[in-house]
Design an enzyme around this catalytic site. Structure first.
Site, PDB file in Angstrom:
ATOM      1  N   LYS A 254       0.721  -1.324   0.059  1.00 20.28           N
ATOM      2  CA  LYS A 254      -0.227  -0.089   0.069  1.00 20.28           C
ATOM      3  C   LYS A 254       0.858   1.182   0.068  1.00 20.28           C
ATOM      4  O   LYS A 254       1.740   1.243   0.962  1.00 20.28           O
ATOM      5  CB  LYS A 254      -0.889  -0.018   1.169  1.00 20.28           C
ATOM      6  CG  LYS A 254      -1.757   1.204   1.534  1.00 20.28           C
ATOM      7  CD  LYS A 254      -2.591   1.146   2.666  1.00 20.28           C
ATOM      8  CE  LYS A 254      -3.103   2.757   2.942  1.00 20.28           C
ATOM      9  NZ  LYS A 254      -4.086   2.846   4.277  1.00 20.28           N
ATOM     10  N   ASP A 259      -2.298  10.295   3.314  1.00 22.52           N
ATOM     11  CA  ASP A 259      -3.733   9.869   3.533  1.00 22.52           C
ATOM     12  C   ASP A 259      -4.436  10.873   4.339  1.00 22.52           C
ATOM     13  O   ASP A 259      -4.241  10.947   5.568  1.00 22.52           O
ATOM     14  CB  ASP A 259      -3.889   8.470   4.331  1.00 22.52           C
ATOM     15  CG  ASP A 259      -5.250   8.149   4.379  1.00 22.52           C
ATOM     16  OD1 ASP A 259      -6.214   8.950   4.161  1.00 22.52           O
ATOM     17  OD2 ASP A 259      -5.216   7.116   5.313  1.00 22.52           O
ATOM     18  N   LYS A 266      -9.790  13.255   7.976  1.00 22.83           N
ATOM     19  CA  LYS A 266      -9.405  12.771   9.357  1.00 22.83           C
ATOM     20  C   LYS A 266      -9.208  14.089  10.095  1.00 22.83           C
ATOM     21  O   LYS A 266      -9.149  15.266   9.655  1.00 22.83           O
ATOM     22  CB  LYS A 266      -7.826  12.183   9.242  1.00 22.83           C
ATOM     23  CG  LYS A 266      -7.671  10.880   8.742  1.00 22.83           C
ATOM     24  CD  LYS A 266      -6.606  10.354   8.637  1.00 22.83           C
ATOM     25  CE  LYS A 266      -6.255   8.970   7.944  1.00 22.83           C
ATOM     26  NZ  LYS A 266      -6.915   7.852   8.669  1.00 22.83           N
ATOM     27  N   ASP A 277       1.851   6.423   5.468  1.00 26.73           N
ATOM     28  CA  ASP A 277       0.628   5.497   4.865  1.00 26.73           C
ATOM     29  C   ASP A 277       1.381   4.897   3.814  1.00 26.73           C
ATOM     30  O   ASP A 277       0.711   3.736   3.003  1.00 26.73           O
ATOM     31  CB  ASP A 277      -0.501   6.182   4.906  1.00 26.73           C
ATOM     32  CG  ASP A 277      -1.894   5.512   4.973  1.00 26.73           C
ATOM     33  OD1 ASP A 277      -1.563   4.327   5.584  1.00 26.73           O
ATOM     34  OD2 ASP A 277      -2.796   5.711   4.199  1.00 26.73           O
ATOM     35  N   ASP A 337     -11.972   7.276   3.873  1.00 24.85           N
ATOM     36  CA  ASP A 337     -10.777   7.182   4.497  1.00 24.85           C
ATOM     37  C   ASP A 337     -10.667   5.504   4.615  1.00 24.85           C
ATOM     38  O   ASP A 337      -9.473   5.154   5.119  1.00 24.85           O
ATOM     39  CB  ASP A 337     -11.181   7.742   6.060  1.00 24.85           C
ATOM     40  CG  ASP A 337      -9.663   7.777   6.723  1.00 24.85           C
ATOM     41  OD1 ASP A 337      -8.486   7.724   6.077  1.00 24.85           O
ATOM     42  OD2 ASP A 337      -9.905   7.785   8.117  1.00 24.85           O
ATOM     43  N   GLU A 339      -9.453   3.883   2.286  1.00 28.38           N
ATOM     44  CA  GLU A 339      -8.946   3.895   0.875  1.00 28.38           C
ATOM     45  C   GLU A 339      -7.954   2.752   0.618  1.00 28.38           C
ATOM     46  O   GLU A 339      -7.466   2.347  -0.506  1.00 28.38           O
ATOM     47  CB  GLU A 339      -8.385   5.156   0.617  1.00 28.38           C
ATOM     48  CG  GLU A 339      -7.006   5.391   1.160  1.00 28.38           C
ATOM     49  CD  GLU A 339      -6.446   5.465   2.420  1.00 28.38           C
ATOM     50  OE1 GLU A 339      -7.420   5.517   3.425  1.00 28.38           O
ATOM     51  OE2 GLU A 339      -5.504   5.088   3.117  1.00 28.38           O
ATOM     52  N   ARG A 341      -7.613  -0.196   1.191  1.00 29.86           N
ATOM     53  CA  ARG A 341      -7.964  -1.637   0.546  1.00 29.86           C
ATOM     54  C   ARG A 341      -8.733  -1.222  -0.767  1.00 29.86           C
ATOM     55  O   ARG A 341      -8.628  -2.331  -1.504  1.00 29.86           O
ATOM     56  CB  ARG A 341      -9.416  -1.921   1.791  1.00 29.86           C
ATOM     57  CG  ARG A 341     -10.463  -1.138   1.650  1.00 29.86           C
ATOM     58  CD  ARG A 341     -11.416  -1.210   2.861  1.00 29.86           C
ATOM     59  NE  ARG A 341     -11.020  -0.835   4.326  1.00 29.86           N
ATOM     60  CZ  ARG A 341     -11.603  -1.033   5.497  1.00 29.86           C
ATOM     61  NH1 ARG A 341     -12.507  -1.493   5.412  1.00 29.86           N
ATOM     62  NH2 ARG A 341     -10.733  -0.566   6.341  1.00 29.86           N
TER      63      ARG A 341
END
Ligand code: BES
Ligand code: MN
Ligand code: ZN
Length: 494
Positions: A254, A259, A266, A277, A337, A339, A341
């Protein structure tokens, strides 16, 4: 960095500091290489109490007229020795000594551990402790440096452990730097360029798909995440070995260079560390460098990275949007959020389509993994459990750490959408946020054996510690090296 092995402390260069473990119940006679003055100093300290042997403490015995300085690292109970504890002890010594300006450390073997494991743990610890994360400071300061590591041991296998430990430790430093780079500098485009540079330096094949090619491939989930950002996404592939090797293994990462949460924004505090991230991507890219340097035989190893930002720009995906992933499955986005996956849905679909049989993904996927295991282990799950267990074993022997969790059908049912094949969050009521996320991913890994490593709690160390600088940790790199090495050894046996 220069690493070598000698058989006696008297063979160590004069400008080195000798670092040694001291176990509970031992005394100065356990360290016969101390000078008489050092021995007397240590005996006096031990008379005050057992603090010198408590795990993680440091006691510097200055050089006498004819001796080298000796750093005693408390090692706790002899029976509690593990490779990971040994690595941490070596890292404590290295961080302490490089902080004082020493750049040559000689570690003395004191445990009964296998020579190869000790050599690897010592080198990885030495590199971990010496890493300097203050990459953007402009003030006058002397950065930490570790030029030479000498291991003092007569056991077999130390040399090969040194080789592996140095390769893996240096690869962890690559991952740490990628994580530490600020997100305005390390954009998805720049991450792909870095991957290409590393690949050409180490003899890996590398290809990068740009946003048009990503669209052409039908990667609607990755594109959905990228839609709110000015930065275009990239899909990076790195390969070692030939696809018709006896065994194939693939690693997927990933790569969110930032993010923000997207429209499901967030909090300010929640995004303070979200440059990290992309730590899964960093592990895969750096892990591939380690593989290239280790040169395992009989295996084809491929790294796949999906990289983008998750931003709330005018084009951003909305809660309620439905995306179609590369494997044709439709996803209702309820929380922008969630995201990671979405990105991995396309990366995994792509890896399966490339014919991968065994996949391990690394992702800072959920806060729930941090709730479950804190900063002590990666959360591992996947299908079938036998492959998950193999990867967990490799992770532990590779000086990372992982804990296997189940993937019950209930978690997949929590991801049923009313209008699409899946929704991207199970919501609060389902619980088990790390496992519902994994159940979502399982829909895109069908056809391969797949292990998911949620490294959200492991990737970034905000404060740092006595063994490690603050910032990226390099987690996952050791797992990649160890999984690959164990695949190569089973290929050799067939
Ligand atoms: N990147 C985060 C997960 C994360 C959180 C990593 C804290 C490291 C530290 C991920 O994209 C995320 O935001 N996950 C959400 C999912 C939720 C909206 C279903 C989470 O865990 O809160
Ligand atoms: Mn997120
Ligand atoms: Zn994320």
């Amino acid at each position: 960095m220069n690493a070598s092995v000698v058989s006696k402390v008297s063979d160590v260069a004069d400008n080195a500091v000798v670092a040694t473990a001291l176990f509970e119940g031992e005394d100065s006679a356990s360290l016969p290489f101390l000078s008489p003055e050092q021995s007397a100093q240590l005996a006096a300290l031990l008379n005050l109490g057992p603090a010198v042997t408590r795990r993680g403490t440091t006691t510097l015995l200055p050089a006498g007229r004819s001796a080298r300085p000796v750093l005693v690292v408390g090692a706790g109970k002899r029976g509690d020795v593990t490779a990971l504890n040994l690595k941490r002890g070596a890292a404590v010594a290295s961080r302490y000594l490089t902080g004082l300006g020493f750049s040559h450390i000689a570690y003395v073997a004191r445990s009964q551990m296998d020579g190869e494991a000790w050599g690897q743990a010592s080198l990885e610890g030495a590199l971990e402790g010496a890493y300097d994360s203050a990459i953007k400071k402009t003030s006058d300061r002397t950065p930490r440096r570790l030029d030479t590591v000498t291991l003092v041991s007569t056991s077999d296998g130390v040399e090969s452990g040194v080789r592996v430990g140095q390769i893996v430790g240096e690869a962890r430093d690559i991952a740490r730097e990628l994580v530490n780079l600020p997100p305005n500098e390390l954009t998805p485009t720049v991450l792909a360029e870095r991957a290409q540079e590393l690949a050409s330096r180490h003899g890996l094949e590398c290809s990068v798909l740009d946003e048009n090619q990503i669209e052409h491939m039908g990667m609607g989930a990755l594109l959905g995440v990228a839609a709110g950002s000015k930065q275009p996404p990239r899909l990076i592939t790195l390969r070692y070995g030939s696809p018709d090797a006896r065994k194939r293994v693939a690693f997927a990462g990933k790569g969110l260079t930032f993010d923000s949460g997207g429209l499901s924004l967030k909090t300010g505090e929640g995004m303070e560390t979200m440059k990290s991230d992309m730590a899964g991507a960093a592990a895969v890219i750096a892990g591939m460098v380690a593989v290239a340097r280790l040169q395992p035989q009989g295996v084809c190893v491929t790294g796949y990275v999906g990289t983008t930002e998750n931003m709330p720009g005018g084009g951003a995906m909305r809660p309620g949007d439905v995306l179609t992933a590369m494997n044709g499955k439709t996803i209702e986005v309820l929380n922008t959020d969630a995201e990671g996956r979405l990105v991995l849905a396309d990366v995994l679909s792509y890896a399966v389509k490339q014919g991968e049989t065994h996949i391990v993904d690394f992702a800072t996927l959920t806060g729930a993994a941090v709730v479950a295991l804190g900063h002590a282990a990666a959360l591992a799950t996947g299908k079938p459990m036998s492959w998950v267990e193999d990867v967990v074993k490799a992770s532990d022997s590779g000086l990372d750490r992982a804990w296997a969790m189940p993937l019950y059908p209930e978690y997949r049912r929590a991801m049923d959408s009313t209008i699409a094949d899946l929704k991207n969050t199970g919501g609060r009521s389902a619980g088990a946020g790390a496992l519902t996320a994994a159940a979502f991913l399982s829909e895109f890994a069908e056809g391969a054996e797949w292990t998911h490593m949620d490294i959200a709690g492991m990737a970034f160390n905000r404060e740092g510690s006595s063994s490690s600088a603050p910032g990226g940790t390099g987690t996952g790199v050791g797992t990649i090296a160890a999984v690959t090495r164990s695949m190569a050894s089973s290929a050799a046996q067939e």
